[in-house]
Design a protein around this motif. Structure first.
Motif, PDB file in Angstrom:
ATOM      1  N   LEU A  11      33.117  16.778  17.785  1.00 49.68           N
ATOM      2  CA  LEU A  11      33.918  16.499  16.593  1.00 49.68           C
ATOM      3  C   LEU A  11      33.190  15.541  15.653  1.00 49.68           C
ATOM      4  O   LEU A  11      33.286  15.675  14.419  1.00 49.68           O
ATOM      5  N   GLN A  13      29.906  15.394  15.298  1.00 49.87           N
ATOM      6  CA  GLN A  13      28.867  16.187  14.642  1.00 49.87           C
ATOM      7  C   GLN A  13      29.458  17.092  13.557  1.00 49.87           C
ATOM      8  O   GLN A  13      28.860  17.279  12.500  1.00 49.87           O
ATOM      9  N   LEU A  14      30.650  17.630  13.802  1.00 50.54           N
ATOM     10  CA  LEU A  14      31.311  18.457  12.794  1.00 50.54           C
ATOM     11  C   LEU A  14      31.657  17.629  11.562  1.00 50.54           C
ATOM     12  O   LEU A  14      31.519  18.079  10.427  1.00 50.54           O
ATOM     13  N   SER A  15      32.095  16.391  11.796  1.00 48.31           N
ATOM     14  CA  SER A  15      32.429  15.506  10.687  1.00 48.31           C
ATOM     15  C   SER A  15      31.192  15.167   9.860  1.00 48.31           C
ATOM     16  O   SER A  15      31.237  15.112   8.629  1.00 48.31           O
ATOM     17  N   ARG A  19      28.977  21.679  10.850  1.00 48.49           N
ATOM     18  CA  ARG A  19      28.899  22.720  11.880  1.00 48.49           C
ATOM     19  C   ARG A  19      28.113  22.219  13.071  1.00 48.49           C
ATOM     20  O   ARG A  19      27.401  21.215  12.997  1.00 48.49           O
ATOM     21  N   VAL A  20      28.268  22.910  14.183  1.00 53.61           N
ATOM     22  CA  VAL A  20      27.463  22.668  15.385  1.00 53.61           C
ATOM     23  C   VAL A  20      26.975  24.016  15.892  1.00 53.61           C
ATOM     24  O   VAL A  20      27.590  25.042  15.613  1.00 53.61           O
ATOM     25  N   LEU A  49      38.540  23.082  15.071  1.00 51.77           N
ATOM     26  CA  LEU A  49      37.329  23.719  14.554  1.00 51.77           C
ATOM     27  C   LEU A  49      37.541  25.227  14.513  1.00 51.77           C
ATOM     28  O   LEU A  49      38.548  25.731  15.021  1.00 51.77           O
ATOM     29  N   ARG A  51      35.326  28.665  15.520  1.00 48.06           N
ATOM     30  CA  ARG A  51      34.097  29.160  16.137  1.00 48.06           C
ATOM     31  C   ARG A  51      33.486  30.291  15.319  1.00 48.06           C
ATOM     32  O   ARG A  51      34.185  31.025  14.635  1.00 48.06           O
ATOM     33  N   GLN A  57      32.261  25.711  13.104  1.00 46.37           N
ATOM     34  CA  GLN A  57      32.244  24.962  11.864  1.00 46.37           C
ATOM     35  C   GLN A  57      33.522  24.154  11.731  1.00 46.37           C
ATOM     36  O   GLN A  57      34.544  24.442  12.371  1.00 46.37           O
ATOM     37  N   SER A  58      33.456  23.111  10.896  1.00 42.02           N
ATOM     38  CA  SER A  58      34.638  22.282  10.681  1.00 42.02           C
ATOM     39  C   SER A  58      35.661  23.059   9.856  1.00 42.02           C
ATOM     40  O   SER A  58      35.315  23.932   9.063  1.00 42.02           O
TER      41      SER A  58
END
Length: 259
Positions: A11, A13-15, A19-20, A49, A51, A57-58
């Motif tokens: 979360l 990294q998404l912020s 995206r991750v 998120l 997928r 992605q956020s």
């Protein structure tokens, strides 16, 4: 790292990045794709998120298509991050260049600063895809400047693609200066952008590879791997690097220079 810690990291990294990617998370967590995909499924069920194939992605980025990661900061803004350290790094790196030597400079703000200091003395052959670096070297005394032509990437003010890489055919240089979005002893140099394939081509042309990376990037891992740690000869950084990080790089055969 337990499941709650993994979820917190995802979360975060998404912020930060929007995206991750599964592959990057597998490498960071040192776990399996099955575990990471289960984490993403659970977070999606919790409406945290969305997928996609290979990652997530956020929700803030919806309904738009997946965007370039937010963490890839525009070049103009990069100069302001840890500016004094970058300047010290650039001076120390430029001091490694001997008169008459040949150098390759990759894209980036710190490599541009290295070019500024190389230009003060000149007397080199410089090859670059970095337009600000090229401009700095254009009037340097007794300097031969080669610019790799290719597709212009506005965010980094640099040239990329097949044409740019073809400019390096048959090139043999003394030294490559390369920056990074992230550098980590086990992961090497990584980036969040897609314009990174030329870096490996440059590295193959150089006898010595010098990473110029300030300490805020040390321990950070991007989505795309640019160069393995074992290919790096010298890391020039600042005194914000931790002692254990220095030791880890040195154990991989990298000489660490603190500016």
């Amino acid at each position: 790292m337990n499941v709650l810690e993994r979820h917190e990291y995802i979360l975060q990294q998404l912020s930060l990045h929007g995206r991750v990617e599964v592959k990057a998370l597998v490498d960071y967590f040192n776990t399996s794709e099955v575990t990471v995909r289960a984490d993403l499924r659970k977070l999606e069920k919790e409406n945290k998120l969305k997928r996609f194939h290979g990652g997530a992605q956020s929700l803030d980025s919806l309904p738009h298509t997946i965007k370039e990661p937010e963490s890839e900061i525009k070049l103009e803004s990069r100069y302001k991050i840890n500016a004094s350290a970058k300047e010290r790094i650039a001076v120390a790196a430029a001091d490694m260049v001997s008169p008459g030597s040949s150098v390759i400079l990759d894209s980036g703000s710190t490599t541009h600063l290295v070019a500024n200091h190389i230009a003060e003395h000149g007397g080199v052959i410089a090859i670059t895809n970095n337009l600000p670096a090229a401009q700095a070297l254009a009037d340097a005394p007794n300097t031969t400047l080669v610019i790799c032509g290719g597709t212009y990437r506005a965010k980094t003010k640099s040239l990329h693609g097949t044409k740019a890489e073809q400019c390096l055919d048959g090139v043999s240089a003394d030294m490559l200066f390369i920056g990074a979005d992230g550098i980590e002893p086990d992961k090497g140099i990584t980036t969040f952008n897609e314009g990174y394939s030329i870096s490996a081509v440059m590295a193959a042309c150089a006898r010595s590879i010098v990473a110029v990376v300030d300490s805020t990037k040390v321990g950070r891992v991007g989505f795309n791997r640019v160069l393995a740690t074992e290919t790096i000869d010298i890391l020039v950084t600042d005194d914000g690097i931790k002692g254990e990080q220095v030791q880890a790089f040195e154990e991989k055969g990298v000489k660490v220079v603190i500016a």
